[in-house]
Write an enzyme that holds these catalytic residues in place. Sequence first.
Site, PDB file in Angstrom:
ATOM      1  N   ASP A 262       9.071  -2.911   1.586  1.00 55.21           N
ATOM      2  CA  ASP A 262       7.676  -2.967   2.000  1.00 55.21           C
ATOM      3  C   ASP A 262       7.633  -2.615   3.480  1.00 55.21           C
ATOM      4  O   ASP A 262       8.663  -2.529   4.157  1.00 55.21           O
ATOM      5  CB  ASP A 262       7.062  -4.344   1.704  1.00 55.21           C
ATOM      6  CG  ASP A 262       5.535  -4.267   1.622  1.00 55.21           C
ATOM      7  OD1 ASP A 262       4.924  -5.153   1.004  1.00 55.21           O
ATOM      8  OD2 ASP A 262       4.955  -3.294   2.164  1.00 55.21           O
TER       9      ASP A 262
HETATM   10  C1  GLC Z   1       1.573  -3.198   2.684  1.00 51.67           C
HETATM   11  C2  GLC Z   1       1.624  -3.963   1.382  1.00 51.67           C
HETATM   12  C3  GLC Z   1       2.115  -3.163   0.219  1.00 51.67           C
HETATM   13  C4  GLC Z   1       1.682  -1.722   0.387  1.00 51.67           C
HETATM   14  C5  GLC Z   1       2.444  -1.161   1.575  1.00 51.67           C
HETATM   15  C6  GLC Z   1       2.089   0.295   1.846  1.00 51.67           C
HETATM   16  O1  GLC Z   1       2.069  -4.002   3.726  1.00 51.67           O
HETATM   17  O2  GLC Z   1       2.348  -5.196   1.390  1.00 51.67           O
HETATM   18  O3  GLC Z   1       1.586  -3.763  -0.974  1.00 51.67           O
HETATM   19  O4  GLC Z   1       1.974  -0.980  -0.790  1.00 51.67           O
HETATM   20  O5  GLC Z   1       2.217  -1.933   2.750  1.00 51.67           O
HETATM   21  O6  GLC Z   1       0.751   0.407   2.206  1.00 51.67           O
END
Ligand code: GLC
Length: 738
Positions: A262
């Site tokens: 993430d």
């Molecule tokens: C965010 C979220 C995740 C998302 C990623 C990309 O922090 O936790 O669910 O897909 O970043 O945007």
Amino acid sequence: MKKTDLEALLKDMSLEEKIMQLVQVPGSMFEEDAALTGLSDKETLDKFKALAGSTLSIYGVEKLRKIQEEYIANHPHHIPLLFMLDVIHGHKTVMPCPLAQGATFDPEVARNGAKVQAKEAAADGVHVTFSPMADLVRDARWGRVVESTGEDAYLNGKMTASMVEGYQGEDISDPNHVAACVKHFAAYGGSMAGRDYTDVELSEGTLRSQYLPAYEEAIGAGAKLVMTSFNTLNGIPSSGNKWLMRDVLRKDYKFDGVLISDWGAIAEMVNWGFAEEFKDAAAKAMDAGVDIDMCTEVYGGNLAALIKEGKISEDLLDEAVMRVLTLKNDLGLFEDPYHGATKERFDSVVLSEENRAVALDAVRKSLVLLENKNKALPLKKDEKIAFIGPYADNIDLRSSWAISSNPETTVTIKQAAEEAFGKDKEIRFSNGCQLLDNDTVLGFEPYHSDTWEEDNNKLMEEAMETAKWADTVVMCLGEHVFQSGESTSRVDIRIPAVQIELLKKVKEKGKKIITLLFTGRPLVLDDIPEMSDALMICWRPGTEGGHGIMDVLLGEVSPSGKLPMSFPWSVGQEPLNYNCFKTGRPKPTEGNTMFTSRYLDCPNEARYPFGYGLTYSEFEISKCELDKEVLKKSDKADKITATVTVKNVGDVDASQTVQLYIRDMAGSRVRPVRELKGFKRVFLKAKEETKVSFEIKEELIRFWTINNAYESEEGTFEVFIRFDSMTQNSEATSFRLE
Ligand code: GLC
């Protein structure tokens, strides 16, 4: 490209090229108005832009084609760039939020919605969607419940597997499909205190029996990517958790796709105190098998040194790079770097009538009717009707994650009402009050208005006139769109106080009140049910919200949604789930007895339980009949058929969701009071009846036993087939596993 060609390409790549395939840079490196879904240091990452293997949060077919063309021309091996985006419940045609889709108890809704999302996003240049979220969630304080399908492992697994199938189709090189990324692995929904980015403490029994199954089902449906979660699991950050990623994900679940972190999660291992510095974090993440570093300098700035120092093997690097190249190859990007995306294709699919029809069907099935006193609903067209509240004419019916869509394309309540009633029938609308209390903390800065008081007074005065005129008032109330989603945890899960005040003032006018609540989470309702003749949860319904809600209000279709998460009496009950343990001193169903497991000041149970939802008709269900009473543990094909007769005894055609719950009376670990093990939507005309059957096989009653294995145990099992998780509308029956 053939596998042998991929292997030859890998062999020919420089160390730097290989490392850069594992680096993802934010879309803002390529264009200013990229969506921002995390914090990143643009300057540091700028040096990675030329060779980074992927980017995220940008879309637009012409823009992306141009970026891809330039990128490939400059790349030493002309390897295409991957474009990823959070298409959580809609790219341009926005479906109801995932929690609302969970309320449909209909995997076809999830599949069809994902197909539409994939078609529009792929045509707009997107290759990968960061969806489905398969996190099991029991804590309504956590703002990200809006992205989940709720508190039940069985329901979540059916819904997320269907989303994967809808996104990916048979072949992700098809220009109508994208690769799906299951997230957030693992158990992010169990975050301590209902806040983002915190720790998760779970026994392996609860982890394996409750929190992991939906990921396994979604991965089993063929998901091409998995995303690591921000949380620690029993003290270990997911992005460095070798047991979770290598033993569980790769070995147990046989996942051989791309594992992406993430946003910043690998770097955050330093904040957690799991790594002393980025170089240490890079080694731990590679060892755990994380392939792509989302938006930090950890991999790009440290892997070369780690390999040169022999701290990680180049084989480990090659393994990860091959998975990324394979994903690009599965998408067909080496043959067509644009994945078939053209402006013509995009213009032909975006917001099409067909797509809107899928969204409309989903809205109609997602609405959950909690109260309907004296058949206050459906509305009659001869009533003098007013729509009052901040959602009476509000274009933003999406969730905060619908980042690539345009709220202007939403059908509002007002638009749908005017269409339905036509020009010759007078209906009135008032916003009624401010949507938010002044100085509410929201998003990037608090909401504040210097003229909040006077503006609100004006809105209230106008609303009182409107209420006086009407016979029936439809109150359109709810959370702000940014009161759920990432980093929006709340300890007060009620709608804004100013809206409650509006409802109380309208109530004083003595009219019939229908209350609609727009929300991304279960709410504490206080005396809203008592003030309402009818109460319906509309969630975040998306582009076709107005049409779907109006169809149900006017009785075109009966509501049929069921709660995918328990609605509490008090936030103090959170986390709250129907499939809890009985305890050694269960509180009796009646009374509040000393020396039992209870609160002095609140019921234990939900105010509205998991699986609950009314229709415009009445249904009866017979006692459950089993075709035999013993299931043979040794015979995997053996099954018991459980059958009930369901009757629509009312005078309205309607759909009902029949739910199968099973209770394991004793196990080597204590077992929940009941668990959802099947559900079926049945449509019955007034006075019609039908038989509904469920097959119970040994695999359905497995759990994580004291042997640390997912298996069944001999013993007695109770079977409940009913219309929600709590109401005792049919006797339990039992069978034995021997
Ligand atoms: C965010 C979220 C995740 C998302 C990623 C990309 O922090 O936790 O669910 O897909 O970043 O945007």
